[in-house]
Design a protein around this motif. Sequence first.
Motif: not given
Length: 115
Positions: A41-49
Amino acid sequence: PPMMSTRLHTEEVPKFDIVVSEVMDLWCLGEGIIPTMRHAHKKLLAPNGVLLPGKLRVYVQPLELSLWREVEEGNQVDLQPLSQRFRSKFSALRIDQFPHRYLTKEPILAMEIDL
């Protein structure tokens, strides 16, 4: 390519709109699911992903399990001391294979964790 999210050099990887992971085990808390999903979540997910799974729910249902009742009653012997020696923290046990009685009508939500 498939790999552990903690092995990625995240400065070289773009953020993703969706991250999907299959890290569930029998108990939902093993295999490091919480730190793995929080790292993703912190390192790989784009905002609003979207993170899948995004939430972990653990349900419990108390029951009375009679593993030794038939043997004890049929042979007039107390096997409780024996069962005390073979306790484990977790055991993949098929409840339907043993005499049992549920103490609640439905499972109860015991824990909910946002991943």
